[in-house]
Design a protein around this motif. Structure first.
Motif, short mmCIF file in Angstrom:
data_model
loop_
_atom_site.label_atom_id
_atom_site.label_comp_id
_atom_site.label_asym_id
_atom_site.label_seq_id
_atom_site.Cartn_x
_atom_site.Cartn_y
_atom_site.Cartn_z
N GLY A 135 0.82 -1.20 0.00
CA GLY A 135 0.00 0.00 0.00
C GLY A 135 0.86 1.25 0.00
O GLY A 135 1.91 1.30 0.63
N VAL A 136 0.41 2.26 -0.74
CA VAL A 136 1.10 3.55 -0.78
C VAL A 136 0.05 4.65 -0.68
O VAL A 136 -1.15 4.38 -0.72
N GLY A 137 0.50 5.88 -0.57
CA GLY A 137 -0.41 7.01 -0.55
C GLY A 137 -0.64 7.55 -1.95
O GLY A 137 -0.15 7.00 -2.94
N ALA A 185 0.22 -4.86 16.88
CA ALA A 185 -0.03 -4.03 15.70
C ALA A 185 1.24 -3.50 15.04
O ALA A 185 1.21 -3.11 13.87
N ASP A 186 2.35 -3.46 15.77
CA ASP A 186 3.58 -3.03 15.11
C ASP A 186 4.67 -4.10 15.18
O ASP A 186 5.86 -3.82 15.03
N THR A 189 6.42 -4.07 11.72
CA THR A 189 6.53 -2.77 11.04
C THR A 189 7.84 -2.67 10.25
O THR A 189 8.89 -3.06 10.75
N TYR A 190 7.72 -2.15 9.04
CA TYR A 190 8.81 -1.99 8.07
C TYR A 190 9.27 -3.33 7.48
O TYR A 190 10.15 -3.37 6.64
N PHE A 382 -11.14 -0.13 14.58
CA PHE A 382 -10.79 1.12 15.26
C PHE A 382 -12.05 1.87 15.66
O PHE A 382 -13.08 1.79 14.98
N ASP B 13 0.11 3.76 18.60
CA ASP B 13 -0.83 3.23 17.59
C ASP B 13 -1.92 4.23 17.20
O ASP B 13 -3.10 3.85 17.09
N ASN B 15 -3.95 5.66 14.69
CA ASN B 15 -4.16 5.23 13.31
C ASN B 15 -4.72 6.37 12.46
O ASN B 15 -5.15 7.39 12.97
N SER B 60 4.69 4.91 19.83
CA SER B 60 5.14 4.11 18.69
C SER B 60 4.03 3.89 17.67
O SER B 60 2.85 4.08 17.98
N ASN B 61 4.44 3.55 16.44
CA ASN B 61 3.53 3.14 15.37
C ASN B 61 2.53 4.23 14.98
O ASN B 61 1.37 3.96 14.68
N CYS B 64 -0.57 4.29 11.79
CA CYS B 64 -0.89 2.96 11.29
C CYS B 64 -2.29 2.95 10.69
O CYS B 64 -3.06 3.89 10.87
N SER B 87 8.14 5.70 16.75
CA SER B 87 8.22 5.06 15.44
C SER B 87 6.96 5.39 14.65
O SER B 87 5.95 5.80 15.23
N PHE B 88 7.07 5.22 13.35
CA PHE B 88 5.95 5.52 12.46
C PHE B 88 5.56 4.27 11.66
O PHE B 88 6.41 3.45 11.35
N ALA B 89 4.28 4.18 11.31
CA ALA B 89 3.86 3.18 10.33
C ALA B 89 4.39 3.63 8.97
O ALA B 89 4.43 4.82 8.69
N ARG B 90 4.80 2.66 8.14
CA ARG B 90 5.61 3.05 6.99
C ARG B 90 4.86 3.84 5.91
O ARG B 90 5.44 4.72 5.29
N ILE B 91 3.58 3.54 5.68
CA ILE B 91 2.88 4.28 4.61
C ILE B 91 2.74 5.75 5.01
O ILE B 91 2.99 6.66 4.23
N TYR B 93 4.63 7.41 7.01
CA TYR B 93 5.97 8.01 7.00
C TYR B 93 6.32 8.50 5.59
O TYR B 93 6.75 9.64 5.39
N GLU B 105 11.75 10.64 14.10
CA GLU B 105 11.79 9.52 15.04
C GLU B 105 12.73 9.85 16.18
O GLU B 105 13.91 10.15 15.95
#
Lengths: 418, 165
Positions: A135-137, A185-186, A189-190, A382, B13, B15, B60-61, B64, B87-91, B93, B105
């Motif tokens: 997924g991307v933005g 949830a993480d 991550t990455y 959520f 988290d 989101n 963190s995260n 997300c 930390s960040f969720a990657r999308i 970021y 970070e």
């Protein structure tokens, strides 16, 4: 040095030998956007000076998040997408076609070994058929549409070794909920996740999609599986494209490896308001529900509808429950009609809505009221996700949702599954 | 470039549904309109508490969940100068860098709600002026610095016509 699936696919597409934590600029096999992300991508495309797309046959847009449009503002955004798609000659799946993550594999756009981006976080779904998809933005989507490329940080890989067999009344949804509850949830991550082992091999391709779909809920960039004879047969039935499956090398380097025994896992439920708030169904059984939702990119496929229909066939759902069913695509809907699956669900009291994402993302088609509990086959619970931040969403398998709809409370599906 | 402002603290988290709810985000491309609802489901009054240049400081995260780019856009348009998180969720970021919202970070336990911060992005230094201490920053990957220096990905593409990393 051996490579993971992620390292192999990103190496092949960047024309380099690349490993975890390196940066690769890689060519894309397919690029996808939906109606929540494409309008911003169109704006970014124009802002970037974009004129032509890199290859109109490798791009699709899907109207699924608010389909059909519930609001004037949304209608304007849909119109913008239709005009852009017509102008650039790209395929647009309009309302009723289905959820983007069902359509991409079902319509044959993606095959094993591909590198794919989609402007939707659940694009990781196609990992189930050995596609590195992520997924991307909207801005990355626009860059992909212009250049046919994207930069990637090659991810480390987290290997999930799932031994044993799932028991009666336990499904791939229960397995992935269990894994997310375990790593949180993480937890990935990455990273890319690789799901391997006897339990994965035994699953149908449809059931595997459910697992890869939810890789993002543990933070993963991709949720990869190897391609086997089932994958090959499935792809043959859905795509004319030549697939180039990729296996991890025996000496591939993993950042983490965890082993599980599938036979010890029972039905699982994610409690409000996070996906990793997972407990065995015994701990939540009896919780009253006012709405049950069967569908979404996680669990709206034919197999899911059949599992639910077999549980409710010939019975009536609780008068205190609204049971909403959204088949994940028109093709799924038609197949389910031909096989009497829709009839069984509707006779039991289900309300079938247009294939799409509406109830899951809270845009329309089933926004719960204050204080209400919902049991859903979706991938996220959520706060506010279904459109009301004073409602409570529980996640479970199609069987759990169907059994719960019958009783008006969260119910262990093993009471119904022979 | 040094950014100065106050810290608004959030937990782990956070989101993208919390950053900007699906109730709002599918309706419009007007990010200034969406900005009014930023973090609404966590703190209904958050938008009115922001002074331009303030920081979101989280665990963190961060970010997300869904890939919606409306999330960093809404934060940026609400006047937030940067997001600091463990930390960040990657999308999220990637999206933030692409649209030119600084994301940093660092160990956010060293920051309390309301602290005055000075963030120097080019030097990678955060000064907690209230507590009189410096906080180390995890540097961005080189490709992201290139994109940020060009003013975001659209500007990078206007300049080069494609990726030039």
């Amino acid at each position: 040095m051996g490579k993971t699936i992620a390292e192999k696919i990103l190496s092949r597409h960047s024309g380099t030998e690349t490993y975890a934590n390196e940066i690769a600029v890689a060519g894309l096999d397919f690029v996808m956007g939906q109606d929540g992300t494409s309008p911003l991508a169109i704006r970014a495309f124009n802002d970037m000076g974009g004129e032509k797309v890199f290859d109109s046959s490798k791009i699709a847009m899907v109207i699924d998040h608010s389909a059909p449009s519930p609001l004037e503002g949304v209608s304007a955004l849909h119109k913008l997408m239709r005009e852009f798609a017509a102008d650039k000659g790209i395929k647009l799946y309009d309302i009723g076609c289905g959820v983007c993550h069902q359509l991409m594999p079902e319509q044959g756009h993606v095959v094993s070994g591909d590198l794919v981006i989609g402007a939707d976080s659940h694009t990781c779904s196609y990992g189930a058929i050995n596609v590195f998809s992520t997924g991307v933005g909207s801005t990355d989507l626009a860059a992909g549409m212009i250049s046919g490329k994207l930069w990637f940080k090659v991810p480390e890989t987290f290997k999930f070794q799932i031994n044993g067999k799932l028991g009666r009344g336990v499904y791939s949804k229960d397995l992935i909920l269990y894994l997310i509850g375990d790593v949180t949830a993480d937890g990935a991550t990455y990273m890319a996740a690789e799901y391997v082992g006897e339990a994965i091999d035994n699953l149908s391709v449809e059931a595997r999609f459910t697992i890869s779909n939810m890789a993002i809920e543990m933070g993963a960039k991709a949720g990869l599986m190897r391609a086997d004879a089932k994958t090959e047969a499935w792809l043959k039935a859905h795509s004319d494209r030549v697939s180039q499956p990729v296996e991890a090398d025996p000496d591939a380097v993993y950042a983490k490896v965890k082993e599980y025994d599938a036979s010890r896992i029972g039905p699982q439920v994610a409690r409000p308001h996070t996906v990793d708030n997972v407990s065995p169904i015994e701990e939540v059984e009896g919780t009253l529900i006012q709405q049950a939702m069967l569908g979404t990119c996680t669990n709206g496929r034919l197999e899911d509808l059949i599992i639910a229909a077999e549980i409710v066939r010939g019975k009536k759902i609780s008068p205190d429950v609204r049971f909403i069913v959204a088949p994940s695509s028109r093709q799924v809907y038609l197949e389910a009609m031909n096989r009497g699956v829709i009839q069984a669900l509707v006779e039991a009291g289900a309300a079938v809505v247009t294939p799409g994402c509406g109830p899951c993302v809270g845009t329309h088609n089933g926004v719960p009221s204050d204080g209400e509990n919902v049991i859903s086959t979706a991938n996220r619970n959520f706060k506010g996700r279904m459109g009301n931040n004073r409602a409570f969403v529980y996640l479970g398998s199609p069987a759990t949702v169907a059994a719960s709809a019958l009783n008006g409370k969260i119910t262990d599906p093993r009471r119904y599954v022979r | 470039m040094e950014l100065k402002g106050r810290a608004h603290k959030f937990g782990n988290d956070v989101n993208t549904d919390y950053i900007i709810s699906g109730r709002h985000k599918f309706k419009t491309l007007d990010m200034n309109e969406l900005a009014k609802y930023v973090m609404e489901d966590l703190d209904p009054d958050f938008y009115s508490k922001i002074t331009s240049g303030d920081f979101i400081v989280a665990g963190s995260n961060f970010g997300c969940g869904s890939s919606r780019e409306q999330a960093p856009q809404a934060i940026k348009c609400a006047g937030i100068g940067a997001v600091l998180a463990k930390s960040f969720a990657r999308i999220f970021y990637r999206n933030a860098i692409n649209i030119g919202l600084p994301v940093v970070e660092c160990d956010t336990d060293a920051i309390s709600a309301g602290d005055e911060l000075a963030v120097d992005l080019s030097k990678g230094i955060i000064k907690n002026l209230t507590q009189g201490r410096e906080i180390a920053v995890k540097p961005l990957p080189e490709v992201m610095i290139t994109i940020l220096n060009d003013g975001g990905l659209p500007a990078h593409f206007r300049k080069h016509g494609t990726f030039n990393l």
